[in-house]
Design a protein around this motif. Structure first.
Motif, short mmCIF file in Angstrom:
data_model
loop_
_atom_site.label_atom_id
_atom_site.label_comp_id
_atom_site.label_asym_id
_atom_site.label_seq_id
_atom_site.Cartn_x
_atom_site.Cartn_y
_atom_site.Cartn_z
N GLU A 34 3.14 -24.39 11.39
CA GLU A 34 3.77 -24.87 10.39
C GLU A 34 4.12 -26.51 10.49
O GLU A 34 5.02 -26.93 9.96
CB GLU A 34 4.90 -23.86 9.94
CG GLU A 34 4.61 -22.71 9.65
CD GLU A 34 5.87 -21.67 9.39
OE1 GLU A 34 6.73 -22.42 9.17
OE2 GLU A 34 5.55 -20.72 9.48
N GLU A 35 3.92 -26.81 11.98
CA GLU A 35 4.29 -28.25 11.98
C GLU A 35 3.45 -29.28 11.36
O GLU A 35 3.84 -30.26 11.05
CB GLU A 35 4.37 -28.51 13.61
CG GLU A 35 5.15 -27.90 14.57
CD GLU A 35 5.11 -27.89 16.11
OE1 GLU A 35 4.27 -28.95 16.52
OE2 GLU A 35 5.58 -27.07 16.73
N ASN A 36 2.36 -28.74 11.35
CA ASN A 36 1.54 -29.62 10.45
C ASN A 36 1.22 -29.49 9.07
O ASN A 36 1.47 -28.06 8.53
CB ASN A 36 -0.13 -29.49 10.89
CG ASN A 36 -0.53 -29.89 12.47
OD1 ASN A 36 0.39 -30.82 13.02
ND2 ASN A 36 -1.19 -29.06 13.08
N GLU A 37 1.14 -30.41 7.96
CA GLU A 37 1.08 -29.98 6.81
C GLU A 37 -0.26 -29.58 6.24
O GLU A 37 -0.59 -28.74 5.35
CB GLU A 37 1.40 -31.35 5.85
CG GLU A 37 2.56 -31.95 5.78
CD GLU A 37 2.85 -32.80 4.99
OE1 GLU A 37 2.27 -33.05 4.16
OE2 GLU A 37 4.00 -33.53 5.29
N GLN A 38 -1.29 -29.86 7.24
CA GLN A 38 -2.67 -29.35 7.14
C GLN A 38 -3.14 -28.35 8.02
O GLN A 38 -2.85 -28.77 9.25
CB GLN A 38 -3.56 -30.43 6.62
CG GLN A 38 -3.62 -31.27 5.58
CD GLN A 38 -4.49 -32.27 5.25
OE1 GLN A 38 -4.95 -32.76 6.49
NE2 GLN A 38 -4.53 -32.90 4.19
N THR A 39 -3.83 -27.53 7.50
CA THR A 39 -4.58 -26.60 8.78
C THR A 39 -5.63 -27.30 9.41
O THR A 39 -6.22 -27.93 8.67
CB THR A 39 -4.73 -25.17 8.41
OG1 THR A 39 -3.95 -24.56 7.56
CG2 THR A 39 -5.63 -24.18 9.17
N THR A 40 -5.65 -27.24 10.71
CA THR A 40 -6.96 -27.90 11.48
C THR A 40 -7.86 -27.11 11.39
O THR A 40 -8.05 -25.89 11.52
CB THR A 40 -6.49 -28.22 12.68
OG1 THR A 40 -6.29 -27.03 13.44
CG2 THR A 40 -5.12 -29.31 12.78
N TYR A 41 -9.32 -27.74 11.50
CA TYR A 41 -10.58 -27.02 11.76
C TYR A 41 -10.41 -26.16 12.97
O TYR A 41 -11.01 -24.96 12.99
CB TYR A 41 -11.64 -27.97 11.78
CG TYR A 41 -12.11 -28.72 10.57
CD1 TYR A 41 -12.43 -27.96 9.43
CD2 TYR A 41 -12.37 -30.06 10.36
CE1 TYR A 41 -12.96 -28.58 8.24
CE2 TYR A 41 -12.86 -30.66 9.48
CZ TYR A 41 -12.96 -29.93 8.18
OH TYR A 41 -13.37 -30.64 7.26
#
Length: 92
Positions: A34-41
């Motif tokens: 939830e720290e990133n706005e986008q989910t990483t690959y």
């Protein structure tokens, strides 16, 4: 993808979209950061490996595999737009 042959890339891409859509809608919790706005690959590859997906050689997915597959899928405009439309219809 009615008349379109479903390749391995198409299956993986469709699964990616499904996982992300269910996560966005709050129907499934996959433990994305939830720290990133986008989910990483990398996060997505980890979830997909847990669900039993693999690359063409039968090995676990990684972020680079997914990145390359998305690049190939963008070249298939008809398939890409069909999957996109299906995902958007689920959001509405």
């Amino acid at each position: 993808m009615n008349a379109t042959k479903q390749t391995h890339d198409t299956k993986i891409f469709s699964a990616m979209v499904e996982i992300l859509t269910l996560s966005i809608l709050g129907k499934e919790e996959y433990g994305f950061s939830e720290e990133n706005e986008q989910t990483t690959y990398g996060e997505l590859a980890s979830v997909m490996n847990q669900k039993g997906f693999s690359n063409r050689a039968g090995e676990p997915l990684n972020r680079n595999t997914l990145k390359q597959m998305v690049h190939r899928m963008r070249k298939k405009a008809d398939v890409f737009s069909n999957i996109k439309e299906n995902a958007l219809s689920k959001l509405n």
